[in-house]
Design an enzyme around this catalytic site. Structure first.
Site, PDB file in Angstrom:
ATOM      1  N   GLU A   1      -7.610  -0.933   2.089  1.00  2.34           N
ATOM      2  CA  GLU A   1      -8.543  -0.879   3.225  1.00  2.34           C
ATOM      3  C   GLU A   1      -9.923  -1.414   2.855  1.00  2.34           C
ATOM      4  O   GLU A   1     -10.643  -1.953   3.681  1.00  2.34           O
ATOM      5  CB  GLU A   1      -8.674   0.574   3.727  1.00  2.34           C
ATOM      6  CG  GLU A   1      -7.420   1.143   4.388  1.00  2.34           C
ATOM      7  CD  GLU A   1      -6.464   1.827   3.421  1.00  2.34           C
ATOM      8  OE1 GLU A   1      -6.547   1.576   2.198  1.00  2.34           O
ATOM      9  OE2 GLU A   1      -5.635   2.614   3.893  1.00  2.34           O
TER      10      GLU A   1
ATOM     11  N   ALA B   1      -1.804   0.304   8.707  1.00  4.97           N
ATOM     12  CA  ALA B   1      -2.056   0.373  10.142  1.00  4.97           C
ATOM     13  C   ALA B   1      -2.206  -1.048  10.674  1.00  4.97           C
ATOM     14  O   ALA B   1      -2.547  -1.965   9.917  1.00  4.97           O
ATOM     15  CB  ALA B   1      -3.315   1.176  10.402  1.00  4.97           C
TER      16      ALA B   1
ATOM     17  N   GLU C   1       0.126   5.944   2.856  1.00  2.23           N
ATOM     18  CA  GLU C   1      -0.206   7.306   3.293  1.00  2.23           C
ATOM     19  C   GLU C   1       1.006   7.954   3.975  1.00  2.23           C
ATOM     20  O   GLU C   1       1.263   9.147   3.808  1.00  2.23           O
ATOM     21  CB  GLU C   1      -1.423   7.262   4.221  1.00  2.23           C
ATOM     22  CG  GLU C   1      -2.692   6.895   3.430  1.00  2.23           C
ATOM     23  CD  GLU C   1      -3.888   6.534   4.302  1.00  2.23           C
ATOM     24  OE1 GLU C   1      -3.686   5.851   5.332  1.00  2.23           O
ATOM     25  OE2 GLU C   1      -5.017   6.925   3.963  1.00  2.23           O
TER      26      GLU C   1
ATOM     27  N   GLY D   1      -2.078   2.653   5.414  1.00  2.00           N
ATOM     28  CA  GLY D   1      -1.397   3.708   6.167  1.00  2.00           C
ATOM     29  C   GLY D   1       0.077   3.815   5.797  1.00  2.00           C
ATOM     30  O   GLY D   1       0.676   4.882   5.935  1.00  2.00           O
TER      31      GLY D   1
HETATM   32  N1  DAK Z   1      -1.617  -5.239  10.448  1.00  2.00           N
HETATM   33  C1  DAK Z   1      -1.249  -6.216  11.283  1.00  2.00           C
HETATM   34  N2  DAK Z   1      -0.491  -7.270  10.914  1.00  2.00           N
HETATM   35  C2  DAK Z   1      -0.130  -7.352   9.632  1.00  2.00           C
HETATM   36  C3  DAK Z   1      -0.500  -6.377   8.678  1.00  2.00           C
HETATM   37  C4  DAK Z   1      -1.287  -5.268   9.129  1.00  2.00           C
HETATM   38  N3  DAK Z   1      -1.645  -4.256   8.335  1.00  2.00           N
HETATM   39  N4  DAK Z   1      -0.004  -6.755   7.486  1.00  2.00           N
HETATM   40  C5  DAK Z   1       0.673  -7.891   7.686  1.00  2.00           C
HETATM   41  N5  DAK Z   1       0.592  -8.250   8.986  1.00  2.00           N
HETATM   42  C6  DAK Z   1       1.170  -9.448   9.611  1.00  2.00           C
HETATM   43  C7  DAK Z   1       0.415 -10.705   9.213  1.00  2.00           C
HETATM   44  O1  DAK Z   1      -0.714 -10.847  10.024  1.00  2.00           O
HETATM   45  C8  DAK Z   1       1.454 -11.758   9.475  1.00  2.00           C
HETATM   46  O2  DAK Z   1       1.526 -11.982  10.876  1.00  2.00           O
HETATM   47  P1  DAK Z   1       1.545 -13.519  11.458  1.00  2.00           P
HETATM   48  O3  DAK Z   1       0.350 -14.146  10.897  1.00  2.00           O
HETATM   49  O4  DAK Z   1       2.835 -14.074  10.917  1.00  2.00           O
HETATM   50  O5  DAK Z   1       1.531 -13.309  12.942  1.00  2.00           O
HETATM   51  C9  DAK Z   1       2.748 -11.077   9.045  1.00  2.00           C
HETATM   52  O6  DAK Z   1       2.485  -9.660   9.104  1.00  2.00           O
HETATM   53  C10 DAK Z   1       3.185 -11.428   7.639  1.00  2.00           C
HETATM   54  O7  DAK Z   1       2.081 -11.191   6.784  1.00  2.00           O
HETATM   55  P2  DAK Z   1       1.521 -12.306   5.765  1.00  2.00           P
HETATM   56  O8  DAK Z   1       1.779 -13.679   6.279  1.00  2.00           O
HETATM   57  O9  DAK Z   1       0.120 -11.944   5.459  1.00  2.00           O
HETATM   58  O10 DAK Z   1       2.468 -12.061   4.517  1.00  2.00           O
HETATM   59  P3  DAK Z   1       2.129 -12.280   2.974  1.00  2.00           P
HETATM   60  O11 DAK Z   1       3.409 -12.058   2.244  1.00  2.00           O
HETATM   61  O12 DAK Z   1       1.378 -13.559   2.744  1.00  2.00           O
HETATM   62  O13 DAK Z   1       1.109 -11.079   2.608  1.00  2.00           O
HETATM   63  C11 DAK Z   1       0.354  -8.783   2.597  1.00  2.00           C
HETATM   64  C12 DAK Z   1       1.565  -9.771   2.668  1.00  2.00           C
HETATM   65  C13 DAK Z   1       0.922  -7.382   2.807  1.00  2.00           C
HETATM   66  C14 DAK Z   1      -0.261  -8.858   1.183  1.00  2.00           C
HETATM   67  C15 DAK Z   1      -0.685  -9.158   3.646  1.00  2.00           C
HETATM   68  O14 DAK Z   1      -0.028  -9.276   4.915  1.00  2.00           O
HETATM   69  C16 DAK Z   1      -1.762  -8.137   3.780  1.00  2.00           C
HETATM   70  O15 DAK Z   1      -2.689  -8.099   2.986  1.00  2.00           O
HETATM   71  N6  DAK Z   1      -1.659  -7.290   4.841  1.00  2.00           N
HETATM   72  C17 DAK Z   1      -2.693  -6.312   5.137  1.00  2.00           C
HETATM   73  C18 DAK Z   1      -2.597  -5.132   4.186  1.00  2.00           C
HETATM   74  C19 DAK Z   1      -3.680  -4.137   4.481  1.00  2.00           C
HETATM   75  O16 DAK Z   1      -4.883  -4.428   4.401  1.00  2.00           O
HETATM   76  N7  DAK Z   1      -3.291  -2.913   4.823  1.00  2.00           N
HETATM   77  C20 DAK Z   1      -4.204  -1.834   5.152  1.00  2.00           C
HETATM   78  C21 DAK Z   1      -4.436  -1.863   6.641  1.00  2.00           C
HETATM   79  S1  DAK Z   1      -5.685  -0.699   7.137  1.00  2.00           S
HETATM   80  C22 DAK Z   1      -6.759   5.940  10.513  1.00  2.00           C
HETATM   81  C23 DAK Z   1      -6.345   6.263   9.269  1.00  2.00           C
HETATM   82  C24 DAK Z   1      -5.782   5.296   8.455  1.00  2.00           C
HETATM   83  C25 DAK Z   1      -5.687   4.004   8.886  1.00  2.00           C
HETATM   84  C26 DAK Z   1      -6.104   3.679  10.132  1.00  2.00           C
HETATM   85  C27 DAK Z   1      -6.628   4.653  10.970  1.00  2.00           C
HETATM   86  N8  DAK Z   1      -7.301   6.980  11.402  1.00  2.00           N
HETATM   87  C28 DAK Z   1      -7.562   8.277  10.854  1.00  2.00           C
HETATM   88  C29 DAK Z   1      -7.424   6.763  12.768  1.00  2.00           C
HETATM   89  C30 DAK Z   1      -5.094   3.025   8.011  1.00  2.00           C
HETATM   90  C31 DAK Z   1      -5.616   1.809   7.885  1.00  2.00           C
HETATM   91  C32 DAK Z   1      -4.875   0.751   7.222  1.00  2.00           C
HETATM   92  O17 DAK Z   1      -3.748   0.903   6.815  1.00  2.00           O
END
Ligand code: DAK
Length: 257
Positions: free
Chosen positions: A131, A65, A111, A108
């Site tokens: 997360e 997400a 998921e 997400g």
């Molecule tokens: N959201 C927003 N931007 C993201 C992102 C994300 N999840 N993942 C990556 N980006 C963006 C980065 O911020 C970066 O943007 P700029 O800085 O260039 O503007 C760009 O994508 C490239 O990412 P990186 O520079 O970080 O690239 P790397 O290769 O160094 O790293 C990475 C890749 C995938 C390891 C890293 O980006 C990372 O850790 N990303 C976050 C992964 C994460 O934590 N995902 C889980 C998110 S929370 C809900 C139910 C479920 C959910 C929500 C609500 N409800 C029931 C309402 C789900 C929640 C989630 O998924």
């Protein structure tokens, strides 16, 4: 559509949804989720679509997400937005959905892949529920579908440590159906889709529905449900055609009637 591309009938009876926020690694923002919902509702009604493929790009299926969109929200905002109820639409899609996954498939994104019916992965795919690293937990099936797919020990490790697993490990654990070299993952998904597309669409729909019931119903009720669906298929022209084709030693031509 701003964040997804939809290609209808890109192959016979197969349509493709491509997540298209490459700079953000296909992070799932609210609009993107709404667009997926709209596309699925449309394709589910479309006579000439029998199978749907959802994919991203080589670097990312989806990195979760959109954290930037969620960061400032409170619990009441999240409850009101309830963005992942959109996923009930995915769950209710009658036609089979294949996820073609390469690169990051996280939070997400994982998921989303898990709510699809089958997953074809590239060798570079990485699956995770990170997360926990940002102070929350999975909220759209990551503690439930993942546990059913890979078992308690591995699900607990992924959810509590946020560590990723490779495509090969995901294959060994039963999370994905097949792993292929990165240049072939979409092609492989199309091959699988073509196999499904030549079956009776009604039988496919009822078989999918019956398999999914195994997650939701006690065994006896689910067996009863399965049997009713089996009997009901004898009301279709496709059953007559399928069995006649077998007897006549020819290929069946299913019409979805
Ligand atoms: N959201 C927003 N931007 C993201 C992102 C994300 N999840 N993942 C990556 N980006 C963006 C980065 O911020 C970066 O943007 P700029 O800085 O260039 O503007 C760009 O994508 C490239 O990412 P990186 O520079 O970080 O690239 P790397 O290769 O160094 O790293 C990475 C890749 C995938 C390891 C890293 O980006 C990372 O850790 N990303 C976050 C992964 C994460 O934590 N995902 C889980 C998110 S929370 C809900 C139910 C479920 C959910 C929500 C609500 N409800 C029931 C309402 C789900 C929640 C989630 O998924």
């Amino acid at each position: 559509m701003e964040f997804i591309l939809v290609e209808k009938h890109v192959k016979p009876f197969v349509s493709l949804i491509r997540l298209n926020r490459p700079k953000e690694l296909n992070a799932l923002n609210l609009q993107l989720m709404q667009e997926i919902k709209g596309a699925l509702l449309d394709l589910d009604e479309d006579e000439n679509t029998r199978v749907i493929i959802i994919t991203g790009n080589e670097r990312a299926f989806a990195a979760g997400a959109d954290i930037k969109q969620m960061a400032g929200k409170g619990a009441v905002d999240m409850l009101k937005i309830d963005q992942f109820t959109t996923w009930d639409t995915i769950k209710k899609t009658k036609k089979p959905i294949i996820a073609a996954v390469s690169g990051f498939c996280l939070g997400g994104g994982n998921e989303l892949a898990m709510i699809c019916d089958m997953i074809i992965a590239s060798e570079t795919a990485q699956f995770g529920q990170p997360e926990i690293n940002i102070g929350v937990m999975p909220g759209a099936g990551g503690t439930q579908r993942l546990t059913r797919a890979v078992g308690k020990a591995k699900a607990m490790e992924m959810v509590l440590t946020g560590s990723f697993i490779s495509a090969q490990v995901a294959l060994a654990l039963g999370l994905v159906n097949k792993v292929v070299p990165v240049e072939l993952y979409l092609e492989e998904a199309f091959k699988l889709a073509a196999k499904l597309a030549e079956k009776s669409p009604i039988a496919i729909q009822m078989a999918k529905e019956s398999v999914l019931k195994s997650f939701e119903m006690p065994l006896q009720e689910a067996l009863f449900f399965e049997r009713k669906n089996f009997y009901m298929l004898f009301a279709t022209e496709d059953q007559k055609e399928g069995m006649a084709a077998f007897v006549e030693k020819r290929k069946a031509d299913f019409k979805g009637k």
